[in-house]
Design a protein around this motif. Sequence first.
Motif, PDB file in Angstrom:
ATOM      1  N   PHE A 209       0.808  -1.226   0.000  1.00  0.00           N
ATOM      2  CA  PHE A 209       0.000   0.000   0.000  1.00  0.00           C
ATOM      3  C   PHE A 209       0.839   1.272   0.000  1.00  0.00           C
ATOM      4  O   PHE A 209       0.365   2.323  -0.416  1.00  0.00           O
ATOM      5  N   PHE A 210       2.070   1.152   0.524  1.00  0.00           N
ATOM      6  CA  PHE A 210       2.936   2.335   0.600  1.00  0.00           C
ATOM      7  C   PHE A 210       4.246   2.025  -0.121  1.00  0.00           C
ATOM      8  O   PHE A 210       4.763   0.908   0.007  1.00  0.00           O
ATOM      9  N   PRO A 211       4.801   2.993  -0.864  1.00  0.00           N
ATOM     10  CA  PRO A 211       6.048   2.734  -1.586  1.00  0.00           C
ATOM     11  C   PRO A 211       7.169   2.282  -0.663  1.00  0.00           C
ATOM     12  O   PRO A 211       8.091   1.593  -1.084  1.00  0.00           O
ATOM     13  N   ASP A 212       7.095   2.683   0.593  1.00  0.00           N
ATOM     14  CA  ASP A 212       8.117   2.288   1.563  1.00  0.00           C
ATOM     15  C   ASP A 212       7.398   2.237   2.904  1.00  0.00           C
ATOM     16  O   ASP A 212       6.614   3.139   3.240  1.00  0.00           O
ATOM     17  N   PHE A 213       7.624   1.151   3.678  1.00  0.00           N
ATOM     18  CA  PHE A 213       6.846   1.003   4.905  1.00  0.00           C
ATOM     19  C   PHE A 213       7.607   0.139   5.896  1.00  0.00           C
ATOM     20  O   PHE A 213       8.157  -0.894   5.526  1.00  0.00           O
ATOM     21  N   ARG A 214       7.611   0.554   7.142  1.00  0.00           N
ATOM     22  CA  ARG A 214       8.207  -0.260   8.195  1.00  0.00           C
ATOM     23  C   ARG A 214       7.171  -0.485   9.290  1.00  0.00           C
ATOM     24  O   ARG A 214       6.689   0.472   9.898  1.00  0.00           O
ATOM     25  N   GLY A 215       6.812  -1.756   9.495  1.00  0.00           N
ATOM     26  CA  GLY A 215       5.756  -2.059  10.468  1.00  0.00           C
ATOM     27  C   GLY A 215       6.164  -3.109  11.470  1.00  0.00           C
ATOM     28  O   GLY A 215       5.303  -3.795  12.031  1.00  0.00           O
ATOM     29  N   ASP A 216       7.487  -3.221  11.716  1.00  0.00           N
ATOM     30  CA  ASP A 216       7.947  -4.308  12.605  1.00  0.00           C
ATOM     31  C   ASP A 216       7.535  -4.108  14.068  1.00  0.00           C
ATOM     32  O   ASP A 216       7.643  -5.028  14.876  1.00  0.00           O
TER      33      ASP A 216
END
Length: 376
Positions: A123-130
């Motif tokens: 959904f996002f070009p770059d994403f961090r969800g850790d």
Amino acid sequence: MKSVVVVGAGIWGSSLALRLAESGWQVTLVEQHAPGNVRQSSAGETRLLRCAHGADDWYARLARQARDGWRRLGERTGVELYQEAGMMWFAGTPDGWEHASAQVLNDLGIPCEVLDPADGRRFFPDFRGDDLSFLLWEPNAGVIRARRATQVTADLARAAGVRLVRARAVPVAGDAAPYACAVEIDGEVRHADRVVWACGAWLPALFDGLPITVTKQDTLHFAVPAAWSVPETPAWVDHGASAYGHGDVDGVGMKATSDAEGRPYEPEHGSRAVDAESVEQARAYLRRRFPSLAAAPVLFSQVCQYALTPDAEWLLAEAAPGVWLLGGDSGHGFKHAPALAGYVAEVLDGERAPEPRFGLHERTPSRGLRTSGRVG
Ligand SMILES: Cc1cc2nc3c(=O)[nH]c(=O)nc-3n(C[C@H](O)[C@H](O)[C@H](O)COP(=O)(O)OP(=O)(O)OC[C@H]3O[C@@H](n4cnc5c(N)ncnc54)[C@H](O)[C@@H]3O)c2cc1C
């Protein structure tokens, strides 16, 4: 013909004026500046529309109705006031606000989907969800072009016969009943069957003892590559971190800002310059969640104000016979305006009583309705 004076041409007052005029009322709309003026809360460049409201289903239903209202308004005017980009909720815990929201949305038949944090990259070009427990995807949510929508609504109201008066209205002093349903405009006392004070953050200065505090809210938009534009990039909310935003709309930049309440603020004369600290906070969030945007420059900023009640429930109360106070939007009122206008019109017509939750009673502090889960 029933008559009403609505004071305040923000989105709440303008939507109500339009609805009442279209149902046969003679309407005067009084505004001290102009509809869409930058001091209004309604004059933000954009506002989010979401149905998720934690465990509450009343506002979820109203938001769903309002979505239809925005779509109809867009079709009627040919102006795309609402862009349905969807909204991604970033859930920090498995059983918190987002979990409660998903349950309510499912019960109401409003589409939503629970996703793995790793899905954020779709959904996002770059994403961090850790750091996240899960994502909640709400496809029928999005972004409203708020300032434009306010001006369009006020224009429609005028076209429907509303008389727009540029003046600062003053409550009429005195206890005598004949004067209760009156308002002073340019030194002249006017009477009407109903008076509605829809004055946003100005309301507590007009009437004593209201459960409303006003806070300064800095809003930031960052310059981003084209891939970060709405509708390809959706709206997003991190309730636990009190952070929210959306992809670039109309080249104004990607919104990334805080929903935590700012310091006390005076809406008429307060400085409209954003604080350096707010920029730092927003940038820190970008760095953590969307690392490639860590150095994105601020493209556009705006200062707005919240009119907060302790429990984030709105105020809709009859202060004297025929005199109604409509406010305390608590930073989550814009999206609801087309549906709320219909609700308030029914209250003014005597067809329904307002929900007790909107009364002038003492409020118990709660944050459940806002997109801000963090205190301070
Ligand atoms: C930073 C920020 C972000 C937000 N984000 C969202 C969001 O994502 N989604 C959402 O749904 N909502 C959001 N909101 C809340 C939303 O903007 C408000 O709920 C909505 O705009 C309130 O509209 P209003 O008409 O009540 O008030 P306003 O727009 O402030 O209008 C009040 C009007 O009354 C006029 N007035 C006051 N006193 C007088 C007087 N005596 N005589 C004549 N005129 C008078 C003022 O000039 C003003 O124009 C946000 C708000 C802020 C500040």
